[in-house]
Design a protein around this motif. Sequence first.
Motif, PDB file in Angstrom:
ATOM      1  N   ALA A 273      54.603  26.026  42.970  1.00  0.00           N
ATOM      2  CA  ALA A 273      55.007  27.434  43.079  1.00  0.00           C
ATOM      3  C   ALA A 273      53.947  28.358  42.495  1.00  0.00           C
ATOM      4  O   ALA A 273      53.603  29.386  43.091  1.00  0.00           O
ATOM      5  CB  ALA A 273      56.347  27.641  42.373  1.00  0.00           C
TER       6      ALA A 273
ATOM      7  N   ALA B   1      50.939  28.351  44.851  1.00  0.00           N
ATOM      8  CA  ALA B   1      51.204  29.028  46.118  1.00  0.00           C
ATOM      9  C   ALA B   1      51.294  30.538  45.952  1.00  0.00           C
ATOM     10  O   ALA B   1      50.835  31.293  46.824  1.00  0.00           O
ATOM     11  CB  ALA B   1      52.497  28.493  46.730  1.00  0.00           C
ATOM     12  N   LEU B   2      51.869  30.985  44.845  1.00  0.00           N
ATOM     13  CA  LEU B   2      52.067  32.419  44.615  1.00  0.00           C
ATOM     14  C   LEU B   2      50.908  33.057  43.856  1.00  0.00           C
ATOM     15  O   LEU B   2      50.938  34.263  43.583  1.00  0.00           O
ATOM     16  CB  LEU B   2      53.375  32.637  43.846  1.00  0.00           C
ATOM     17  CG  LEU B   2      54.647  32.153  44.565  1.00  0.00           C
ATOM     18  CD1 LEU B   2      55.857  32.296  43.655  1.00  0.00           C
ATOM     19  CD2 LEU B   2      54.861  32.918  45.864  1.00  0.00           C
ATOM     20  N   HIS B   3      49.923  32.234  43.479  1.00  0.00           N
ATOM     21  CA  HIS B   3      48.739  32.729  42.748  1.00  0.00           C
ATOM     22  C   HIS B   3      49.144  33.485  41.475  1.00  0.00           C
ATOM     23  O   HIS B   3      48.658  34.586  41.206  1.00  0.00           O
ATOM     24  CB  HIS B   3      47.882  33.624  43.649  1.00  0.00           C
ATOM     25  CG  HIS B   3      47.461  32.971  44.925  1.00  0.00           C
ATOM     26  ND1 HIS B   3      46.494  31.987  44.982  1.00  0.00           N
ATOM     27  CD2 HIS B   3      47.902  33.142  46.203  1.00  0.00           C
ATOM     28  CE1 HIS B   3      46.341  31.587  46.233  1.00  0.00           C
ATOM     29  NE2 HIS B   3      47.185  32.266  46.986  1.00  0.00           N
ATOM     30  N   ILE B   4      50.055  32.879  40.738  1.00  0.00           N
ATOM     31  CA  ILE B   4      50.557  33.511  39.511  1.00  0.00           C
ATOM     32  C   ILE B   4      49.544  33.313  38.385  1.00  0.00           C
ATOM     33  O   ILE B   4      49.088  32.187  38.130  1.00  0.00           O
ATOM     34  CB  ILE B   4      51.916  32.902  39.113  1.00  0.00           C
ATOM     35  CG1 ILE B   4      52.960  33.177  40.207  1.00  0.00           C
ATOM     36  CG2 ILE B   4      52.386  33.461  37.765  1.00  0.00           C
ATOM     37  CD1 ILE B   4      54.281  32.489  39.964  1.00  0.00           C
TER      38      ILE B   4
END
Length: 320
Positions: A181, A184-187
Amino acid sequence: MAEIVSLLLPFFGLILIGYIAAKATKQPAETLGWLNTFIIYAALPALFFKLVSRTPIEQLTRVDFIATDIAATYAVFILLFAIGRLLRGNSLADCTIQSFAGAYGNIGYLGPGLALLALGEGAAVPVALIICFENALHFVVAPALMAAAGDDKRSTGQLVADIVRKVALHPFILSTAAGFAVAALHIDQPLAFQRLVDYLAQAAAPCALFAMGVTLALRPLKRIPAEISYIVPAKLILHPIAVFIALTAVGGFEPVWIQAAVLLACLPTATNVFVIGQQYGVWQERASATILITTVFSVVTVSLWLIVIRSGLLQLQLFP
């Protein structure tokens, strides 16, 4: 050879230290509980999260890689199952544990540290994928076969619910999913959080290897199973060969991914095999003996596989 020794000494050395410490202090097995809790619920999940979350998402979606690796692993599983069932006439439950003994390697404890040290950061993604997806499938196959053998008395609904819960809530799976996650979300992770994860991840390999040595010391060799004559070569030699041939035949994978898969496949039998046998009261002492024997022999076989990997022989393409 000196390079191989420098790679292996910290790993098997830590196992030996744990073994000696357990023999010297004579602590009961229960005292290992909190260390195992730290390893399974904190250190290793932190390592998996770190590996996955800091990897480009496109590298995390190689379904072809994990499907091929699992197919090779279960080809060995099916072969051993057929030998036990058809040639030796063993029960379905016994064949299940025997097959896991020859196809379920100690990838969680030994795999990450050894692969990263031997192959570098490029091995991080394939190692994380193999550990999580293979473990998830093992968690499904073991109770399903035991239910078919009649050794699992749960209803079908309860069995399915327990399997789903075990897979979905396992700390390895949860930490890897969280890593997916984040990638994928580039957090952006706060620096303080990254440092906490790094500290926990650095503790994973030393603690896991020490605990493995203690576990081996607390399970003395009482009974050598007859099946050891083909389980040991299947686990330490046939399994990595099958993985190499399968991945090479499919093609399209980075050499370091193939090397990482082969290295994980050549590891000794996982301690989880004993846990599964103990849970169902099947092949317990012999599973413990298999773990000990494959671990001892793996000092030689893993060394040989590392020589093959480091020499570049695994880069040869059998299927142009």
